[in-house]
Design a protein around this motif. Structure first.
Motif, short mmCIF file in Angstrom:
data_model
loop_
_atom_site.label_atom_id
_atom_site.label_comp_id
_atom_site.label_asym_id
_atom_site.label_seq_id
_atom_site.Cartn_x
_atom_site.Cartn_y
_atom_site.Cartn_z
N LYS A 63 106.23 33.81 58.34
CA LYS A 63 105.82 34.49 57.94
C LYS A 63 104.38 34.88 57.76
O LYS A 63 104.12 36.18 57.45
N ILE A 64 103.89 33.65 58.56
CA ILE A 64 102.53 34.11 59.17
C ILE A 64 102.59 36.17 59.82
O ILE A 64 102.28 36.89 59.75
N ALA A 65 103.39 35.54 61.01
CA ALA A 65 103.90 37.20 61.66
C ALA A 65 104.24 38.07 60.99
O ALA A 65 103.60 39.39 61.46
N GLU A 66 105.12 37.76 59.85
CA GLU A 66 105.58 38.79 58.89
C GLU A 66 104.47 39.76 58.24
O GLU A 66 104.06 40.76 57.98
N HIS A 67 103.62 38.76 58.14
CA HIS A 67 102.06 39.02 56.85
C HIS A 67 101.22 39.79 56.93
O HIS A 67 100.88 40.72 57.62
N ILE A 68 101.28 39.34 58.93
CA ILE A 68 99.88 40.01 59.85
C ILE A 68 100.76 41.94 59.98
O ILE A 68 100.64 42.90 60.32
N ALA A 69 102.62 41.23 61.20
CA ALA A 69 102.81 42.95 61.29
C ALA A 69 102.76 43.89 60.40
O ALA A 69 102.61 45.25 60.38
N SER A 70 102.86 43.54 58.93
CA SER A 70 103.16 44.72 57.80
C SER A 70 101.69 44.44 57.20
O SER A 70 101.19 46.31 56.75
N ALA A 71 100.46 43.93 57.42
CA ALA A 71 98.80 43.82 56.19
C ALA A 71 98.76 44.88 57.80
O ALA A 71 97.36 45.17 57.36
N ALA A 72 98.32 44.26 58.95
CA ALA A 72 97.24 45.37 59.86
C ALA A 72 97.26 47.35 59.05
O ALA A 72 98.19 47.30 59.80
N PRO A 73 96.12 47.60 59.94
CA PRO A 73 96.49 48.57 59.81
C PRO A 73 97.41 49.93 61.47
O PRO A 73 97.72 48.78 62.33
N ALA A 74 98.15 50.20 61.25
CA ALA A 74 99.09 51.06 62.05
C ALA A 74 98.12 51.20 63.42
O ALA A 74 99.11 50.94 64.33
N SER A 75 96.80 51.52 63.65
CA SER A 75 96.04 51.36 64.66
C SER A 75 96.15 50.03 65.74
O SER A 75 95.78 50.76 66.97
N ARG A 76 95.89 49.46 64.98
CA ARG A 76 96.20 48.03 66.05
C ARG A 76 97.94 47.59 66.17
O ARG A 76 98.67 47.14 65.48
N SER A 77 97.88 47.85 67.48
CA SER A 77 99.03 47.44 68.65
C SER A 77 99.19 46.04 69.21
O SER A 77 100.34 45.75 70.06
N VAL A 78 98.35 45.49 69.37
CA VAL A 78 98.40 44.17 70.33
C VAL A 78 97.51 43.43 69.63
O VAL A 78 97.03 43.33 68.52
N LEU A 79 98.93 42.14 69.90
CA LEU A 79 98.18 41.21 69.32
C LEU A 79 97.34 40.13 69.77
O LEU A 79 98.14 39.96 71.34
N VAL A 80 96.52 39.62 69.80
CA VAL A 80 96.42 38.04 70.90
C VAL A 80 96.52 36.72 70.34
O VAL A 80 95.13 36.92 69.39
N ASP A 81 96.91 36.06 69.85
CA ASP A 81 97.44 34.68 70.03
C ASP A 81 95.58 34.08 70.71
O ASP A 81 96.93 33.63 71.99
N ALA A 82 94.48 33.57 70.30
CA ALA A 82 94.07 32.62 71.12
C ALA A 82 93.81 31.61 70.99
O ALA A 82 93.04 30.91 72.37
N PHE A 83 94.63 30.66 70.70
CA PHE A 83 95.05 29.18 70.91
C PHE A 83 96.51 28.53 70.84
O PHE A 83 97.42 28.44 69.82
N ALA A 84 97.42 29.83 72.06
CA ALA A 84 98.66 29.63 71.86
C ALA A 84 99.19 28.29 71.90
O ALA A 84 100.52 28.18 71.19
N GLY A 85 98.59 27.19 71.85
CA GLY A 85 99.79 26.17 72.17
C GLY A 85 100.55 25.89 72.44
O GLY A 85 101.18 26.05 74.05
N ALA A 86 101.51 25.12 71.99
CA ALA A 86 103.63 25.17 73.03
C ALA A 86 103.59 26.55 73.06
O ALA A 86 105.29 27.13 72.69
N GLY A 87 103.36 27.71 71.62
CA GLY A 87 104.07 28.43 71.80
C GLY A 87 104.84 29.07 70.22
O GLY A 87 104.84 30.12 70.10
N GLY A 88 104.63 28.09 69.44
CA GLY A 88 104.49 28.76 68.18
C GLY A 88 104.70 29.68 67.20
O GLY A 88 106.03 30.35 67.37
N ASN A 89 103.32 29.78 67.27
CA ASN A 89 102.86 31.62 66.91
C ASN A 89 103.37 32.69 67.88
O ASN A 89 103.66 33.62 66.91
N THR A 90 102.71 32.54 68.43
CA THR A 90 102.96 33.68 69.94
C THR A 90 104.71 33.70 69.65
O THR A 90 104.78 35.08 69.73
#
Length: 240
Positions: A63-90
């Motif tokens: 759900k977080i990924a969905e929100h960020i994908a739809s709400a971020a400006p189109a000019s933003r094409s890269v996602l940086v996950d600063a604390f990847a952990g075991a990979g859930g959000n990444t």
């Protein structure tokens, strides 16, 4: 695919528990929820014992990924996950298909091996570039040129499960990085920042970081009617 993946030999501190009798007592509650954490757990998901405490449940991560994908400006094409952990959000960010590239940073080498392995299980490892080290240094050093094109997501350590006992969580004392330290460093990299924090976080402390003339949005993410955590969106996100 999963047969090839599970044939890999995990490091000594990394496990794939298949029976509750193998699981240390203090993470048995998390193990009971393993399919909420990773729906493909049985395909050979790896975790260190400490990593169980920090993984975002898969429905929440999606759900977080969905929100960020739809709400971020189109000019933003890269996602940086600063604390990847075991990979859930990444993994969720990579599965969204929104980003030209996902950059994932993890300081603990054993946990990073878990994240890489788990991304293979979900078939998105080819969409992710991995970094081992401190995200505060990496984003403003190795990734600096990507800042104008990036959204930065940070799910930092909160200092352990003890945060649950706080009626209002003091973000100034969050360990090992305080709110002001995180925001101060990441704001040098990009204005589009999403922080994943305890549901009891002090909203006044979060509001103080909002610049004059700008706004931020706080969203709670729930499972079974209960808030699991909140995200604060700083920058020009268009959340509905």
């Amino acid at each position: 695919m999963s047969g090839d993946i599970t044939a890999e030999e995990p490091p000594p501190e990394v496990h794939h528990y298949s029976h509750v009798g193998e699981v240390p007592w203090d993470i048995q509650n998390y193990w009971a929820q393993r399919y909420r954490i990773f729906s493909k757990y049985d395909e050979g998901v790896w975790l260190t014992d400490d990593a169980w405490f920090g993984v975002t449940p898969e429905p929440v991560a999606n759900k977080i990924a969905e929100h960020i994908a739809s709400a971020a400006p189109a000019s933003r094409s890269v996602l940086v996950d600063a604390f990847a952990g075991a990979g859930g959000n990444t993994i969720a960010f990579a599965l969204s298909g929104r980003w030209k590239r996902v950059y994932a940073i993890e300081k603990n080498p054993a946990v990073l091996k878990c994240a890489k392995h788990n991304a293979k299980i979900y078939g998105v490892d080819h969409k992710i570039t991995w970094f081992e080290g401190d995200s505060l240094q990496i984003v403003n050093d190795q990734l600096k040129e990507l800042g104008p094109y990036s959204v930065l997501f940070a799910s930092p350590p909160w200092g352990g499960p003890g945060y649950r006992s706080d009626t209002i969580f003091n973000l100034r004392t969050m360990e090992p990085y305080s709110l002001s330290t995180l925001y101060g460093e990441y704001a040098l990299f990009t204005e589009h920042i999403v922080l994943y924090l305890p549901r009891t976080s002090d909203l006044k402390q979060l509001a103080k970081l909002v610049k004059d003339g700008e706004k931020a949005t706080v969203m709670h993410y729930c499972m079974e009617g209960a808030s699991k955590a909140l995200c604060i969106y700083y920058g020009g996100f268009k959340l509905e």
